[in-house]
Design an enzyme around this catalytic site. Structure first.
Site, PDB file in Angstrom:
ATOM      1  N   GLY A   8       0.828  -1.217   0.000  1.00  0.00           N
ATOM      2  CA  GLY A   8       0.000   0.000   0.000  1.00  0.00           C
ATOM      3  C   GLY A   8       0.854   1.256   0.000  1.00  0.00           C
ATOM      4  O   GLY A   8       0.501   2.293   0.574  1.00  0.00           O
ATOM      5  N   LEU A  10       1.646   3.554  -2.119  1.00  0.00           N
ATOM      6  CA  LEU A  10       1.285   4.814  -2.778  1.00  0.00           C
ATOM      7  C   LEU A  10       0.268   5.624  -1.977  1.00  0.00           C
ATOM      8  O   LEU A  10      -0.148   6.690  -2.396  1.00  0.00           O
ATOM      9  CB  LEU A  10       0.732   4.536  -4.176  1.00  0.00           C
ATOM     10  CG  LEU A  10       1.763   4.004  -5.172  1.00  0.00           C
ATOM     11  CD1 LEU A  10       1.096   3.671  -6.500  1.00  0.00           C
ATOM     12  CD2 LEU A  10       2.879   5.014  -5.406  1.00  0.00           C
ATOM     13  N   GLY A  11      -0.108   5.124  -0.803  1.00  0.00           N
ATOM     14  CA  GLY A  11      -1.083   5.832   0.015  1.00  0.00           C
ATOM     15  C   GLY A  11      -0.454   6.986   0.782  1.00  0.00           C
ATOM     16  O   GLY A  11       0.721   7.325   0.604  1.00  0.00           O
ATOM     17  N   GLN A  12      -1.271   7.574   1.669  1.00  0.00           N
ATOM     18  CA  GLN A  12      -0.833   8.768   2.402  1.00  0.00           C
ATOM     19  C   GLN A  12       0.432   8.484   3.215  1.00  0.00           C
ATOM     20  O   GLN A  12       1.392   9.255   3.181  1.00  0.00           O
ATOM     21  CB  GLN A  12      -1.958   9.241   3.335  1.00  0.00           C
ATOM     22  CG  GLN A  12      -1.653  10.573   4.010  1.00  0.00           C
ATOM     23  CD  GLN A  12      -2.605  10.911   5.159  1.00  0.00           C
ATOM     24  OE1 GLN A  12      -3.442  10.112   5.554  1.00  0.00           O
ATOM     25  NE2 GLN A  12      -2.470  12.112   5.685  1.00  0.00           N
ATOM     26  N   ASP A  34       2.094  -1.724  -4.480  1.00  0.00           N
ATOM     27  CA  ASP A  34       0.695  -1.278  -4.375  1.00  0.00           C
ATOM     28  C   ASP A  34      -0.109  -1.990  -5.451  1.00  0.00           C
ATOM     29  O   ASP A  34       0.483  -2.685  -6.296  1.00  0.00           O
ATOM     30  CB  ASP A  34       0.599   0.258  -4.535  1.00  0.00           C
ATOM     31  CG  ASP A  34      -0.627   0.856  -3.821  1.00  0.00           C
ATOM     32  OD1 ASP A  34      -1.759   0.571  -4.253  1.00  0.00           O
ATOM     33  OD2 ASP A  34      -0.445   1.587  -2.830  1.00  0.00           O
ATOM     34  N   ILE A  35      -1.437  -1.822  -5.440  1.00  0.00           N
ATOM     35  CA  ILE A  35      -2.229  -2.322  -6.570  1.00  0.00           C
ATOM     36  C   ILE A  35      -2.471  -1.213  -7.588  1.00  0.00           C
ATOM     37  O   ILE A  35      -3.101  -1.429  -8.603  1.00  0.00           O
ATOM     38  CB  ILE A  35      -3.614  -2.894  -6.168  1.00  0.00           C
ATOM     39  CG1 ILE A  35      -4.296  -1.990  -5.142  1.00  0.00           C
ATOM     40  CG2 ILE A  35      -3.515  -4.314  -5.692  1.00  0.00           C
ATOM     41  CD1 ILE A  35      -5.758  -2.273  -4.962  1.00  0.00           C
ATOM     42  N   TYR A 142     -14.383  -0.779   9.808  1.00  0.00           N
ATOM     43  CA  TYR A 142     -12.956  -0.448   9.941  1.00  0.00           C
ATOM     44  C   TYR A 142     -12.452  -0.861  11.326  1.00  0.00           C
ATOM     45  O   TYR A 142     -11.429  -1.527  11.462  1.00  0.00           O
ATOM     46  CB  TYR A 142     -12.791   1.056   9.728  1.00  0.00           C
ATOM     47  CG  TYR A 142     -11.363   1.562   9.781  1.00  0.00           C
ATOM     48  CD1 TYR A 142     -10.430   1.195   8.822  1.00  0.00           C
ATOM     49  CD2 TYR A 142     -10.957   2.449  10.794  1.00  0.00           C
ATOM     50  CE1 TYR A 142      -9.134   1.688   8.856  1.00  0.00           C
ATOM     51  CE2 TYR A 142      -9.667   2.952  10.830  1.00  0.00           C
ATOM     52  CZ  TYR A 142      -8.765   2.565   9.861  1.00  0.00           C
ATOM     53  OH  TYR A 142      -7.475   3.054   9.896  1.00  0.00           O
ATOM     54  N   LYS A 146      -9.698  -3.611  12.556  1.00  0.00           N
ATOM     55  CA  LYS A 146      -8.492  -3.175  13.278  1.00  0.00           C
ATOM     56  C   LYS A 146      -8.316  -3.957  14.582  1.00  0.00           C
ATOM     57  O   LYS A 146      -7.216  -4.369  14.907  1.00  0.00           O
ATOM     58  CB  LYS A 146      -8.533  -1.658  13.535  1.00  0.00           C
ATOM     59  CG  LYS A 146      -8.286  -0.829  12.270  1.00  0.00           C
ATOM     60  CD  LYS A 146      -6.914  -1.108  11.681  1.00  0.00           C
ATOM     61  CE  LYS A 146      -6.652  -0.383  10.390  1.00  0.00           C
ATOM     62  NZ  LYS A 146      -5.396  -0.768   9.726  1.00  0.00           N
TER      63      LYS A 146
HETATM   64  N1  LIG Z   1      -3.881   7.968   7.440  1.00  0.00           N
HETATM   65  C1  LIG Z   1      -4.376   7.912   8.658  1.00  0.00           C
HETATM   66  O1  LIG Z   1      -4.840   8.932   9.200  1.00  0.00           O
HETATM   67  C2  LIG Z   1      -4.354   6.607   9.415  1.00  0.00           C
HETATM   68  C3  LIG Z   1      -4.739   6.603  10.772  1.00  0.00           C
HETATM   69  C4  LIG Z   1      -4.755   5.403  11.474  1.00  0.00           C
HETATM   70  C5  LIG Z   1      -4.346   4.228  10.845  1.00  0.00           C
HETATM   71  N2  LIG Z   1      -3.976   4.254   9.535  1.00  0.00           N
HETATM   72  C6  LIG Z   1      -3.604   2.981   8.903  1.00  0.00           C
HETATM   73  O2  LIG Z   1      -2.349   3.099   8.232  1.00  0.00           O
HETATM   74  C7  LIG Z   1      -2.361   2.275   7.060  1.00  0.00           C
HETATM   75  C8  LIG Z   1      -2.031   3.112   5.833  1.00  0.00           C
HETATM   76  O3  LIG Z   1      -2.962   4.163   5.748  1.00  0.00           O
HETATM   77  P1  LIG Z   1      -2.905   5.287   4.606  1.00  0.00           P
HETATM   78  O4  LIG Z   1      -3.498   6.498   5.205  1.00  0.00           O
HETATM   79  O5  LIG Z   1      -1.590   5.343   3.963  1.00  0.00           O
HETATM   80  O6  LIG Z   1      -4.008   4.670   3.606  1.00  0.00           O
HETATM   81  P2  LIG Z   1      -4.318   5.107   2.084  1.00  0.00           P
HETATM   82  O7  LIG Z   1      -5.754   4.811   1.853  1.00  0.00           O
HETATM   83  O8  LIG Z   1      -3.816   6.469   1.818  1.00  0.00           O
HETATM   84  O9  LIG Z   1      -3.421   4.069   1.275  1.00  0.00           O
HETATM   85  C9  LIG Z   1      -3.695   2.699   1.238  1.00  0.00           C
HETATM   86  C10 LIG Z   1      -3.041   2.110   0.001  1.00  0.00           C
HETATM   87  O10 LIG Z   1      -3.359   0.706  -0.038  1.00  0.00           O
HETATM   88  C11 LIG Z   1      -3.541   0.366  -1.397  1.00  0.00           C
HETATM   89  N3  LIG Z   1      -4.349  -0.869  -1.460  1.00  0.00           N
HETATM   90  C12 LIG Z   1      -5.687  -1.003  -1.333  1.00  0.00           C
HETATM   91  N4  LIG Z   1      -6.024  -2.293  -1.501  1.00  0.00           N
HETATM   92  C13 LIG Z   1      -4.892  -2.983  -1.693  1.00  0.00           C
HETATM   93  C14 LIG Z   1      -4.588  -4.356  -1.931  1.00  0.00           C
HETATM   94  N5  LIG Z   1      -5.551  -5.300  -1.996  1.00  0.00           N
HETATM   95  N6  LIG Z   1      -3.289  -4.716  -2.084  1.00  0.00           N
HETATM   96  C15 LIG Z   1      -2.311  -3.789  -2.048  1.00  0.00           C
HETATM   97  N7  LIG Z   1      -2.525  -2.471  -1.865  1.00  0.00           N
HETATM   98  C16 LIG Z   1      -3.817  -2.082  -1.687  1.00  0.00           C
HETATM   99  C17 LIG Z   1      -4.230   1.573  -2.021  1.00  0.00           C
HETATM  100  O11 LIG Z   1      -4.040   1.590  -3.441  1.00  0.00           O
HETATM  101  C18 LIG Z   1      -3.524   2.731  -1.313  1.00  0.00           C
HETATM  102  O12 LIG Z   1      -2.429   3.225  -2.055  1.00  0.00           O
HETATM  103  C19 LIG Z   1      -3.750   1.613   7.031  1.00  0.00           C
HETATM  104  O13 LIG Z   1      -3.690   0.357   7.666  1.00  0.00           O
HETATM  105  C20 LIG Z   1      -4.604   2.542   7.857  1.00  0.00           C
HETATM  106  O14 LIG Z   1      -5.701   1.880   8.431  1.00  0.00           O
HETATM  107  C21 LIG Z   1      -3.968   5.406   8.812  1.00  0.00           C
END
Ligand SMILES: NC(=O)c1ccc[n+]([C@@H]2O[C@H](COP(=O)([O-])OP(=O)(O)OC[C@H]3O[C@@H](n4cnc5c(N)ncnc54)[C@H](O)[C@@H]3O)[C@@H](O)[C@H]2O)c1
Length: 322
Positions: A8, A10-12, A34-35, A142, A146
């Site tokens: 994952g 490419l996410g935040q 990532d996907i 969610y 978790k």
């Molecule tokens: N950002 C926050 O505020 C926050 C807060 C608490 C916990 N988290 C946790 O941190 C982790 C990362 O969060 P984030 O904010 O970067 O999320 P995000 O949504 O920005 O990124 C998630 C990434 O996962 C990828 N993804 C989705 N399905 C997939 C799959 N089947 N296989 C591979 N990749 C896949 C998406 O393309 C995306 O790039 C998560 O577990 C989230 O629950 C985030």
């Protein structure tokens, strides 16, 4: 940690965790995955990238073996608001993905970092200074994934000796990649709108207090926990971590210190407000402080100043007056 896979990526969080890991361990030692594919993303230019769908064990296994991975940062998940829209898909990705990552880690002896969330708490959890060990009866898909994920990571450590570790992140604020559809996204959106338009319409009510953290501290938490002495860890998989607590009106006031004419109004989204109301107002992160030395660098004032400065640069073309 010598060879790292980030799912994952490419996410935040991944967009900033991967460069930090590459700066620390070397570009080639960190495989982003990532996907999604994004042609113009820096992650592709500066190190290996692989397509990995975490719900497919063979894809994870093949990449782990080929790159001789010893540590997985498993970030792939659906976030709170998106998961509430698509609960069945959220279960498949959040639980199915985690289970498969843990199975590959068991077979290949990888360590695993898994972020949990303040979403792992629910309405019956004590709201003020929420303890490390407390009632966890979340009312969102969610949150269900978790809590189950925290328990599954504990189980893989106890039963199979997998070195699983994790934190309960609060809302993460950042300016590089957009947030992925969480309940705390307002605390990022507000900065973009402040710089672009000087005003913001908030989807949470003025007095909704939540824990938050600036991205540099989130990245620091993940790396420091994975580098910590495992013998000192009692909790391992679900450390409360926090850096600040504020309400939308307090965040607006912090922005007004820099932009006196900034205004905020409110159009409450009942779904996200309901989720926020079920989460703690503030976390007690003393276990993380005691067991691996957690200590955040950014408070509300420091985060606000840095966000505004970075977004001014990003959103305002050079030479444009503020
Ligand atoms: N950002 C926050 O505020 C926050 C807060 C608490 C916990 N988290 C946790 O941190 C982790 C990362 O969060 P984030 O904010 O970067 O999320 P995000 O949504 O920005 O990124 C998630 C990434 O996962 C990828 N993804 C989705 N399905 C997939 C799959 N089947 N296989 C591979 N990749 C896949 C998406 O393309 C995306 O790039 C998560 O577990 C989230 O629950 C985030």
């Amino acid at each position: 940690m010598e060879r790292i896979l980030v799912t994952g990526a490419l996410g935040q969080i991944g967009s900033e965790l991967v460069p930090a890991l590459r700066a620390r361990y070397g570009n080639d030692a960190v495989v982003a995955s990532d996907i999604r594919m994004m042609a113009k993303n820096d992650l592709f230019a500066h190190g290996p990238f692989e397509f990995v769908d975490c719900t497919k064990a063979k894809q994870i296994q093949e990449v782990v073996r080929r790159h001789e991975i010893d540590t997985i940062y498993h970030l792939a998940a659906l976030l709170s608001a998106v998961a509430e829209e698509k609960p069945q898909v959220a279960w498949d990705i959040n639980m199915g993905g985690l289970y498969r990552v843990l199975e590959v880690a068991r077979e290949t002896r990888c360590a695993v970092f898994v972020p949990s969330s303040i979403g792992a708490f629910g309405p019956s959890t004590p709201k003020q200074r929420t303890p490390q060990d407390t009632i966890q009866r979340p009312t969102t898909m969610y949150g269900v994934t978790k809590v189950a994920g925290e328990l599954l990571c504990d189980y893989y450590h106890k039963r199979f000796g997998v070195d699983t570790r994790g934190v309960r992140f609060p809302g993460i604020i950042s300016h590089t990649a957009p947030p992925g559809g969480g309940t705390t996204d307002y605390a990022v959106d507000i900065f973009y709108e402040a710089v672009r338009h000087g005003r913001y319409t908030c989807f949470l009510d003025a007095g909704t207090s939540l824990d938050m953290m600036y991205m540099p501290d989130a990245v620091k938490a993940a790396i420091e926990l994975m580098e910590a002495d495992g013998d000192r860890l009692v909790h391992r998989n679900a450390f409360n971590v926090t850096a600040m607590q504020f309400t939308p009106e307090e965040l607006a006031a912090a922005i007004r210190v820099h932009q006196a004419d900034f205004t905020i109004d409110y159009k409450v989204d009942p779904v996200r407000q309901g989720i926020a109301d079920s989460w703690p107002d503030s976390l007690d992160d003393s276990a993380a402080r005691a067991e691996w030395g957690w200590s955040p660098a950014y408070d509300l004032a420091a985060m606000t100043a840095d966000m505004l400065q970075n977004l001014e640069k990003k959103l305002r073309p050079a030479g444009t007056p503020a």
